[in-house]
Design a protein around this motif. Structure first.
Motif, PDB file in Angstrom:
ATOM      1  N   MET A 176      -4.077  16.113   3.075  1.00  0.00           N
ATOM      2  CA  MET A 176      -2.654  15.095   3.376  1.00  0.00           C
ATOM      3  C   MET A 176      -4.317  14.194   4.103  1.00  0.00           C
ATOM      4  O   MET A 176      -4.895  14.683   4.773  1.00  0.00           O
ATOM      5  CB  MET A 176      -1.756  15.274   4.427  1.00  0.00           C
ATOM      6  N   LYS A 177      -3.872  13.255   3.529  1.00  0.00           N
ATOM      7  CA  LYS A 177      -4.568  11.334   4.599  1.00  0.00           C
ATOM      8  C   LYS A 177      -3.167  11.057   4.888  1.00  0.00           C
ATOM      9  O   LYS A 177      -2.860   9.696   4.164  1.00  0.00           O
ATOM     10  CB  LYS A 177      -5.400  10.889   3.715  1.00  0.00           C
ATOM     11  N   LYS A 178      -3.672  10.623   6.071  1.00  0.00           N
ATOM     12  CA  LYS A 178      -2.996   9.909   7.957  1.00  0.00           C
ATOM     13  C   LYS A 178      -2.578   8.295   6.700  1.00  0.00           C
ATOM     14  O   LYS A 178      -4.245   7.711   6.925  1.00  0.00           O
ATOM     15  CB  LYS A 178      -3.016   9.811   9.142  1.00  0.00           C
ATOM     16  N   ASN A 179      -1.517   7.422   6.708  1.00  0.00           N
ATOM     17  CA  ASN A 179      -2.115   5.856   6.892  1.00  0.00           C
ATOM     18  C   ASN A 179      -2.085   5.427   7.745  1.00  0.00           C
ATOM     19  O   ASN A 179      -0.957   5.724   8.615  1.00  0.00           O
ATOM     20  CB  ASN A 179      -0.706   5.439   5.507  1.00  0.00           C
ATOM     21  N   ILE A 180      -2.359   4.118   8.325  1.00  0.00           N
ATOM     22  CA  ILE A 180      -2.161   3.504   9.087  1.00  0.00           C
ATOM     23  C   ILE A 180      -1.274   1.921   8.860  1.00  0.00           C
ATOM     24  O   ILE A 180      -1.970   1.580   7.329  1.00  0.00           O
ATOM     25  CB  ILE A 180      -3.725   3.153  10.067  1.00  0.00           C
ATOM     26  N   LEU A 181       0.172   1.695   8.874  1.00  0.00           N
ATOM     27  CA  LEU A 181       0.615   1.003   9.012  1.00  0.00           C
ATOM     28  C   LEU A 181      -0.002  -0.041  10.089  1.00  0.00           C
ATOM     29  O   LEU A 181      -0.264  -0.288  11.141  1.00  0.00           O
ATOM     30  CB  LEU A 181       2.091   1.462   8.452  1.00  0.00           C
ATOM     31  N   LYS A 182       0.478  -1.382   9.081  1.00  0.00           N
ATOM     32  CA  LYS A 182       0.694  -2.572  10.112  1.00  0.00           C
ATOM     33  C   LYS A 182       1.765  -3.871  10.165  1.00  0.00           C
ATOM     34  O   LYS A 182       1.586  -4.502   8.743  1.00  0.00           O
ATOM     35  CB  LYS A 182      -1.153  -3.411   8.559  1.00  0.00           C
TER      36      LYS A 182
END
Length: 200
Positions: free
Chosen positions: A1-7
């Motif tokens: 999995m790849k973490k999403n960076i939320l803005k």
């Protein structure tokens, strides 16, 4: 999995702050001092005494006790807390729509002597037995000099200097884990409690 960076563009911290009437505060401290036979040593979240994590003296005051002893200064203080609560939910409409009936449980007065603290980060809703707690509040009962006794919210990176009458209210969950830094030169008094969904 790849973490999403939320803005996410928001600055909401969900902490309410008020300066309440100080008339009753000295009477609360006096009541604490006169109730020394009912004082307890502060315990950490698992119910044990560990003065490396928490070093305080506590007094629990039940709503029934306030009523039976006709402790008007406590009653007046709780009216102030209710006003803070009403102001808090007026800012957050969801709470207003979902708070048909709420309760206040037991109140706790804490005294931190010199070297006293609650260094362990903690929250007020942390297991099935505390799942009924919705909001927490604390009022500082005396002024504290700078650089000691700060109340800090871990994940918000926000600290509050104790000032007499300063009252804070916030969600009781882990997102608002907090602690009380070490007292170095004086004592510190606070009073705290919860808005909850059931009677206690």
């Amino acid at each position: 999995m790849k973490k999403n960076i939320l803005k996410i563009k928001t600055s909401n911290h969900f902490i309410g702050s008020w300066n309440i009437d100080k008339i009753n505060i000295d009477k609360i401290i006096e009541y604490f001092d006169l109730s020394h036979e009912s004082h307890k040593i502060g315990k950490i979240e698992n119910g044990t005494i560990d003065k490396t994590k928490k070093d305080s003296i506590e007094l629990f005051v039940k709503p029934r006790e306030i009523d039976e002893k006709k402790l008007d200064f406590f009653f007046n203080y709780l009216k102030e807390i209710k006003n803070c609560y009403n102001d808090y939910i007026s800012e957050w409409g969801y709470l207003d729509n979902n708070s048909q009936k709420i309760y206040m449980g037991s109140i706790k007065i804490e005294k931190f002597l010199m070297s006293g603290h609650h260094k362990e980060y903690h929250c007020d809703r942390n297991n099935i037995h505390t799942s009924h707690k919705s909001l927490s509040w604390t009022t500082f009962l005396n002024n504290v000099e700078k650089d000691e006794g700060m109340m800090t919210f871990k994940y918000l990176n926000q600290s509050f200097q104790p000032k007499k009458g300063l009252t804070l209210m916030w969600p009781s969950d882990w997102t608002h884990a907090y602690n009380h830094d070490v007292m170095k030169t004086q004592d510190k008094f606070i009073i705290k409690g919860n808005i909850q969904f059931t009677e206690s």
